[in-house]
Scaffold this motif. Structure first.
Motif: not given
Length: 461
Positions: A295-309
């Motif tokens: 959706t963002i489709n911009e160079e250098g822009v990504t996403a990181s995620a954390g999961i706690a279970i």
């Protein structure tokens, strides 16, 4: 018309949202802050303000972040900010009055104390850049510094309550609990102050249904965009910034969690918070990150995620804090565009693992093991028995290290010795995973992947 730049923010945010005993508390806390920001925005007519961030449409203000950046007429920024702050406060007081009749166990004599707590809750902060340079990136950096200065030097009143504070709100630890007796001998540990009583009053039966359907172990997913500050500081004009804001708004509107999988708590800007079934957490987190990138489709822009279970009976606040900590590991321990996982066992032990999103071999291994529906948990524990004595450390699995071949052979031997595991994982997929940078930098992650999968997908009655 000459303009100045206004940056407005209300809070507290993460601290307030995390004050949750139930998933309903979590959802309501997030929705409440969005409602208050929407009220602040709606009080300023469009002809007086051009919103740069977030991208808002009339009648579509749900899920918006707790801040906005706007171009306003020269000399009117402070007045408009005060009007927005007053509107947010008025909205909160109206919500509080509407919830009061629904509160059970709170004496009528506590009404005044209840309103006093609500009035003291909201923090509104703003900064005005009176002479924008015209370079939007530079102006964004400047007003960001002004906001930081304002927040660090803000005036505040000392916390004071007329009502007895012998028993505190068990979620915030700050306000006096209004739904417990005034005597100091009370041993109740479930009393709430005004804001957390409002959360309780606004929860629904649907929240209870979702909670019941999630099972004995649940997962909190916290996702955040990478390099956002650098991106926002690089725009040349407001049009570029607003175009990017529209992409963020498009992403937030697209985020959906199936009711059978869990509940979306918040999606606004580049932030996502969700509570889902533990067994679905990896797949849902991958889907969210892919959706963000597309959706963002911009160079250098990504996403990181954390999961706690962790256990569904564990304090939800602990899982939320651990999810945000895992998100921090994904960014700073794995170099962003990554996932980090923490599994909180009831024994107190915490299993940790992580990798880059493009580490296809890791996710392929996880998928192969998952397809066996947790029937191979013995494999992970057998493998731990062989590998833990090596006490692997950074450098042990580098390309020139003989230890990498030792680990591979130990794993293949364990597969051979575990009933039903022989054909699940191939030598090729294991070799591929051992060559990944994330494993070279975090050798414990090789075993961590198997241990996390075994615990998450272990059959439970």
């Amino acid at each position: 018309m000459e303009k100045e730049l206004l940056l407005f923010q209300l809070g507290p945010v993460q601290e307030f949202i995390a004050q949750a005993e139930t998933i309903g508390d979590l959802r309501v806390g997030s929705e409440l802050l969005s409602e208050l920001t929407a009220a602040a925005l709606e009080t300023v007519p469009a002809y007086e303000m051009t919103c740069v961030f977030p991208a808002v449409e009339k009648g579509h203000l749900e899920g918006i972040p707790n801040r906005f950046l706007a171009c306003v007429p020269k000399g009117e920024g402070e007045a408009l900010a005060k009007r927005a702050a007053d509107a947010a406060q008025a909205k909160l007081m109206a919500i509080a009055e509407g919830c009061w009749p629904k509160l059970k166990g709170v004496p009528q004599t506590r009404h005044e104390a209840y309103l006093a707590q609500v009035k003291a809750f909201l923090q509104t902060t703003w900064a005005v850049l009176k002479t924008p340079s015209g370079d939007m990136g530079a102006d964004y950096r400047t007003i960001g510094k002004l906001m930081a200065l304002r927040r660090n030097t803000r005036a505040f009143d000392a916390w004071h309550e007329e009502v007895s504070a012998a028993v505190k709100d068990f979620l915030s630890g700050k306000e006096a609990a209004l739904d417990v007796a005034d005597n100091r001998s009370s041993n109740r540990n479930s009393g709430r102050g005004a804001m957390n009583l409002i959360k309780k009053a606004r929860t629904t039966d649907d929240d209870k249904v979702v909670t019941k359907n999630l099972g004995k172990y649940i997962a909190v997913i916290a996702m955040d965009g990478d390099h956002m500050g650098g991106k926002l500081s690089g725009f040349r004009n407001t049009d570029e910034h607003r175009a990017f804001s529209r992409k963020l708004a498009d992403f937030a509107r697209q985020v959906k969690i199936d009711a059978e999988d869990g509940l979306l708590i918040y999606a606004g800007g580049d932030d996502v918070l969700a509570v889902v079934k533990a067994t679905r957490a990896f797949e849902i987190a991958q889907k969210l990150a892919t959706q963000f990138n597309e959706t963002i489709n911009e160079e250098g822009v990504t996403a990181s995620a954390g999961i706690a279970i962790g256990s569904a009976k564990a304090p939800l606040q602990d899982l939320i804090h651990e999810a945000h900590a895992a998100e921090g590991r994904a960014k700073h321990g794995y170099g962003r565009n990554a996932l980090a996982v923490s599994v909180l066992k009831r024994s107190g032990e915490i299993l940790k693992w992580g990798c880059k999103w493009n580490n296809t071999s890791a996710f392929d291994i996880y998928r192969r093991l998952t397809e066996k529906s947790g029937k191979l948990s013995r494999f992970a524990y057998k493998l731990a028995g062989f590998l833990e004595p090596y006490a692997l450390k950074k450098g042990d699995l580098n390309d020139t290290s003989t230890m990498r071949q030792v680990v591979l052979e130990e794993t293949m031997h364990t597969l051979e010795q575990t009933e039903g595991a022989r054909d699940v994982l191939t030598r090729e997929c294991l070799e591929s995973y051992l060559k990944e940078d994330s494993v070279k930098n975090h050798p414990e992650d090789f075993l961590g992947l198997f241990m996390c999968e075994a615990f998450i997908n272990r059959p439970r009655d």
